[in-house]
Enzyme design. Structure first.
Site, PDB file in Angstrom:
ATOM      1  CB  CYS A  30      57.989   6.185 117.132  1.00 58.35           C
ATOM      2  SG  CYS A  30      56.265   6.646 117.109  1.00 58.35           S
ATOM      3  CB  CYS A  33      56.992   9.164 118.971  1.00 55.32           C
ATOM      4  SG  CYS A  33      56.286   7.533 119.278  1.00 55.32           S
TER       5      CYS A  33
END
Length: 106
Positions: A30, A33
């Site tokens: 991600c 993230c």
């Protein structure tokens, strides 16, 4: 430093903590993230001894991600006394996360 929290340690580290807890639900693939990760690590250093700061890899630990309805990552949950008292979905500035912890420490 942010602690790695797993399904096996979640209850002990998060739900039974007597300190405020900030948990970053993330995954290695991600992109956003990876933007939040260093911020969470910094907060972990700054709040060491005052709050628990941890990260849950949702690919490896799905039980609590499902329990708390984590559908988008990164999602940061703030807990106090085993209850969710804050939720931030997506990337936010560091101050957003620290303000949530500070409110519980005052």
């Amino acid at each position: 430093m942010a602690q790695a929290i797993t399904d096996a340690t979640f209850e002990e580290l998060v739900l039974k903590s007597d300190k405020p807890v900030l948990v970053d639900f993330w995954a290695a693939w991600c992109g956003p993230c990876r933007m939040v990760g260093p911020i969470i690590e910094e907060i972990g250093h700054e709040y060491e001894g005052k709050a628990v700061v941890g990260k849950v890899d949702v690919d490896a630990n799905q039980e609590f991600a499902a329990k708390y309805g984590i559908r988008n990552i990164p999602t940061v949950l703030v807990f106090q006394n085993g209850e969710v008292v804050g939720r931030q979905v997506g990337v936010a500035p560091k101050q957003t996360y620290t303000a949530a912890i500070d409110a519980l420490l005052s």
